[in-house]
Design an enzyme around this catalytic site. Structure first.
Site, PDB file in Angstrom:
ATOM      1  N   ASP A 189      -6.868   4.486  -4.440  1.00 42.84           N
ATOM      2  CA  ASP A 189      -7.461   4.012  -3.949  1.00 42.84           C
ATOM      3  C   ASP A 189      -8.269   4.925  -3.355  1.00 42.84           C
ATOM      4  O   ASP A 189      -7.929   6.357  -4.273  1.00 42.84           O
ATOM      5  CB  ASP A 189      -6.416   3.513  -2.462  1.00 42.84           C
ATOM      6  CG  ASP A 189      -7.339   3.285  -1.468  1.00 42.84           C
ATOM      7  OD1 ASP A 189      -7.771   2.177  -1.245  1.00 42.84           O
ATOM      8  OD2 ASP A 189      -7.204   3.860  -0.327  1.00 42.84           O
ATOM      9  N   LYS A 197       0.870  -1.738   0.185  1.00 40.95           N
ATOM     10  CA  LYS A 197       0.047   0.243   0.128  1.00 40.95           C
ATOM     11  C   LYS A 197       0.900   1.449   0.100  1.00 40.95           C
ATOM     12  O   LYS A 197       1.972   1.065   0.169  1.00 40.95           O
ATOM     13  CB  LYS A 197      -0.554   0.010   1.094  1.00 40.95           C
ATOM     14  CG  LYS A 197      -1.861   0.262   1.364  1.00 40.95           C
ATOM     15  CD  LYS A 197      -3.263  -0.198   0.634  1.00 40.95           C
ATOM     16  CE  LYS A 197      -4.432   1.064   0.154  1.00 40.95           C
ATOM     17  NZ  LYS A 197      -5.468   0.540  -0.076  1.00 40.95           N
TER      18      LYS A 197
HETATM   19  P1  NDP Z   1     -12.891   7.674  -3.175  1.00 42.14           P
HETATM   20  O1  NDP Z   1     -11.730   8.560  -2.744  1.00 42.14           O
HETATM   21  O2  NDP Z   1     -13.755   7.729  -4.371  1.00 42.14           O
HETATM   22  O3  NDP Z   1     -14.247   7.913  -1.871  1.00 42.14           O
HETATM   23  C1  NDP Z   1     -14.049   8.170  -0.884  1.00 42.14           C
HETATM   24  C2  NDP Z   1     -15.245   8.617  -0.615  1.00 42.14           C
HETATM   25  O4  NDP Z   1     -15.387   7.938   0.780  1.00 42.14           O
HETATM   26  C3  NDP Z   1     -15.602   9.905  -0.599  1.00 42.14           C
HETATM   27  O5  NDP Z   1     -17.157  10.324  -0.970  1.00 42.14           O
HETATM   28  C4  NDP Z   1     -15.490  10.569   0.534  1.00 42.14           C
HETATM   29  O6  NDP Z   1     -15.757  12.355   0.752  1.00 42.14           O
HETATM   30  C5  NDP Z   1     -16.216   9.908   1.481  1.00 42.14           C
HETATM   31  N1  NDP Z   1     -15.671   9.898   3.003  1.00 42.14           N
HETATM   32  C6  NDP Z   1     -14.129  10.043   3.193  1.00 42.14           C
HETATM   33  N2  NDP Z   1     -14.457  10.431   4.297  1.00 42.14           N
HETATM   34  C7  NDP Z   1     -15.131  10.150   4.812  1.00 42.14           C
HETATM   35  C8  NDP Z   1     -15.740  10.554   6.359  1.00 42.14           C
HETATM   36  N3  NDP Z   1     -15.270  10.192   7.415  1.00 42.14           N
HETATM   37  N4  NDP Z   1     -16.999   9.737   6.678  1.00 42.14           N
HETATM   38  C9  NDP Z   1     -17.930   9.866   5.479  1.00 42.14           C
HETATM   39  N5  NDP Z   1     -17.405   9.583   4.600  1.00 42.14           N
HETATM   40  C10 NDP Z   1     -16.088   9.503   4.061  1.00 42.14           C
HETATM   41  O7  NDP Z   1     -13.003   6.694  -2.661  1.00 42.14           O
HETATM   42  P2  NDP Z   1     -12.603   4.499  -2.989  1.00 42.14           P
HETATM   43  O8  NDP Z   1     -14.357   4.773  -3.275  1.00 42.14           O
HETATM   44  O9  NDP Z   1     -11.772   3.987  -4.218  1.00 42.14           O
HETATM   45  O10 NDP Z   1     -12.378   4.567  -1.255  1.00 42.14           O
HETATM   46  C11 NDP Z   1     -13.530   3.915  -0.221  1.00 42.14           C
HETATM   47  C12 NDP Z   1     -13.049   2.893   0.842  1.00 42.14           C
HETATM   48  O11 NDP Z   1     -12.661   1.483   0.137  1.00 42.14           O
HETATM   49  C13 NDP Z   1     -11.193   3.175   1.019  1.00 42.14           C
HETATM   50  O12 NDP Z   1     -11.057   2.415   2.623  1.00 42.14           O
HETATM   51  C14 NDP Z   1     -10.761   2.224   0.324  1.00 42.14           C
HETATM   52  O13 NDP Z   1      -9.749   1.851   0.982  1.00 42.14           O
HETATM   53  C15 NDP Z   1     -11.771   0.885   0.027  1.00 42.14           C
HETATM   54  N6  NDP Z   1     -11.495   0.699  -0.976  1.00 42.14           N
HETATM   55  C16 NDP Z   1     -11.549   0.731  -2.054  1.00 42.14           C
HETATM   56  C17 NDP Z   1     -10.560   0.145  -3.046  1.00 42.14           C
HETATM   57  C18 NDP Z   1     -11.037   0.308  -5.058  1.00 42.14           C
HETATM   58  O14 NDP Z   1     -10.870  -0.470  -5.701  1.00 42.14           O
HETATM   59  N7  NDP Z   1     -10.889   2.093  -4.881  1.00 42.14           N
HETATM   60  C19 NDP Z   1     -10.592  -1.550  -3.400  1.00 42.14           C
HETATM   61  C20 NDP Z   1     -10.803  -1.829  -2.162  1.00 42.14           C
HETATM   62  C21 NDP Z   1     -11.259  -0.939  -1.607  1.00 42.14           C
HETATM   63  P3  NDP Z   1     -15.038  13.006   0.773  1.00 42.14           P
HETATM   64  O15 NDP Z   1     -15.401  13.887  -0.617  1.00 42.14           O
HETATM   65  O16 NDP Z   1     -15.428  14.080   1.326  1.00 42.14           O
HETATM   66  O17 NDP Z   1     -13.882  13.044   1.229  1.00 42.14           O
END
Ligand code: NDP
Length: 444
Positions: free
Chosen positions: A166, A126
């Protein structure tokens, strides 16, 4: 004291300032104790757990870049190469102000077992930076990515370490990173996944984590004699994982009534209109509150927990530790009986324990969100074969992989006498393969 507990004590002493990493290690070690007990002396002889909790390599580096006003900014970059027992390091890059060594070590540690569960030959890693892409121009993001890769390229490669996206790293960032890698090395290879479709990306990778989560959910519910059709769900986040989880959930007949970002959530009892969320988040890079300004049936709530809303299924898809004990109690009180984690470790340990005690169906992220990295591995396969599969071919492989992960998870839980404890099942199934490979490869 058991071997697992000894190692946990040792991890806490050595990494006291890394709470997320200690939390992830504790969760894994607690649940694999029965599997360790079977081979305890063999594992002790080769210091298996001592080696498993120590990254093979951690790199930290300076990332200087020029902003649009000509001011030099400096961020910190990281790559944690955690475990290469079963394949080249593989795991995302996260760009977010909260990024630090503890968070990346927790993610790299988890990634090792998740990647093992996929059945594909990929190790765990990571990386990322405390850089915040939010509010930056495309030019600033490009300058940052180029500087980041100027250091990172020394440590990665198609057979060595293959980063992906991520939080904060999507198609735009991967494109800039790939361009700089090619420029520095002169080599055109599948060194990153999540690439654009015109330069080696795989159809279906964008959707993979969210779709995979719903395929897992469907398979798990089938084993509990329940269908997805008509179920009411809440999905936190509105990024890559959340958006495509909602898309597939709706295609399966579920009704998703709320989504969020880090400022607040929108509640739409008529059902979330995903085309509007996509326009706000993927096109305009806006805030979720704008949804309620466009859709009459929706209301926006700033700051409060999305988990207080009633639902049957909760899908945390935002970030680590976003679902606390109080949230889980509220979910249970309001009739929610199923939680599947789209994000990595979104549920605190206390909340997970509560869900299991109450007999809720709970699938941890390690298994439930593995569709993303599995499809990244399919992208690596296509790159090395120099061909591209159709969307349907990739999607069908993804479905088979998620069903297989469910089966391995459920089988391991059954073997150790804890049917339906998918936390234990996923950790043991992921651990066994890595342990066997590490023992076979000798002390290294
Ligand atoms: P993105 O950056 O695309 O989206 C993250 C989302 O979560 C945004 O809407 C963000 O809002 C929101 N967010 C962040 N912090 C908070 C919080 N404290 N409360 C509410 N909402 C919050 O990331 P991903 O969708 O790619 O990743 C999301 C999760 O999934 C992470 O844990 C990542 O490690 C995991 N993951 C992702 C993979 C992938 O293929 N993308 C694969 C496996 C796991 P804002 O815009 O306001 O920051």
């Amino acid at each position: 004291m058991s071997y697992a507990q000894e190692i946990y004590q040792h991890v806490v002493e050595k990494n006291a300032h890394e709470p997320e990493f200690c939390q992830a290690v504790k969760e894994v070690l607690d649940s694999i104790e029965p599997a360790i007990a079977v081979h305890e002396q063999d594992y002790r002889n080769v210091a298996l757990l001592e080696r498993m909790v120590e990254p093979e390599r951690s790199v930290t580096f300076r990332v200087p870049w020029l902003d649009d006003n000509g001011v030099v900014r400096v961020n910190r970059g990281y790559r944690i190469q955690f475990n290469s027992a079963i394949g080249p390091y593989k795991g995302g890059l996260r760009f977010h102000p909260s990024v630090n060594q503890s968070i990346l070590k927790f993610l790299g540690f988890e990634q090792t077992f998740k990647n093992s569960l996929t059945g594909l030959p990929i190790g765990g890693g990571k990386g990322g930076s405390d850089f915040d892409p939010k509010g930056k121009s495309d030019g600033e993001v490009m300058h940052f990515c180029q500087s980041f890769m100027t250091e990172l390229y020394k440590y990665i490669g198609a057979d060595r370490d293959v980063p992906a996206g991520d939080i904060g790293v999507g198609g735009r960032e991967i494109g800039y990173l790939f361009g700089q890698y090619k420029r520095l090395t002169g080599v055109y290879e599948g060194v990153l996944t999540g690439k654009g479709l015109t330069f080696g990306g795989s159809l279906g990778r964008t959707q993979a984590t969210g779709y995979g989560l719903i395929y897992m959910l469907e398979e798990m519910m089938r084993h509990h004699n329940q269908a997805l059709q008509g179920k009411q769900a809440i999905v936190s986040g509105s990024g890559n994982v959340a958006i495509y989880a909602v898309e597939k959930a709706q295609a399966k007949g579920m009704k998703v009534v709320a989504m969020s970002d880090s400022n607040g959530y929108v509640y739409d009892p008529a059902g979330i209109k995903l085309d509007i969320v996509k326009e706000i988040k993927e096109v305009r890079r806006g805030r979720i509150r704008e949804y309620a300004e466009i859709v009459d049936s929706a209301q926006y709530v700033e700051g409060s927990s999305i988990w207080k809303l009633p639902c049957e299924i909760a899908l945390p898809c935002a970030t680590q530790n976003e679902l606390t004990l109080a949230d889980m109690q509220a979910l249970h009180d309001n009739g929610c009986r199923v939680v599947a984690e789209g994000a990595n470790m979104p549920t605190t340990r206390e909340a997970t324990d509560y869900a299991l005690e109450k007999g809720m169906i709970f699938m941890p992220g390690k298994a439930a969100n593995a569709g993303g990295v599995a499809t990244s591995a399919l992208e690596m396969t296509q790159n090395s074969m120099r061909l591209s599969w159709t969307f349907d071919e990739v999607d069908q492989r993804l479905q088979r992989i998620m069903i297989d992960i469910y089966q391995k998870t459920a089988d391991a839980a059954n073997r150790y006498g804890c049917p339906h404890n998918y936390v234990l099942g996923a950790n043991i199934a992921g651990f066994e393969k890595v342990a066997e490979a590490m023992v076979a490869q000798g002390v290294c």
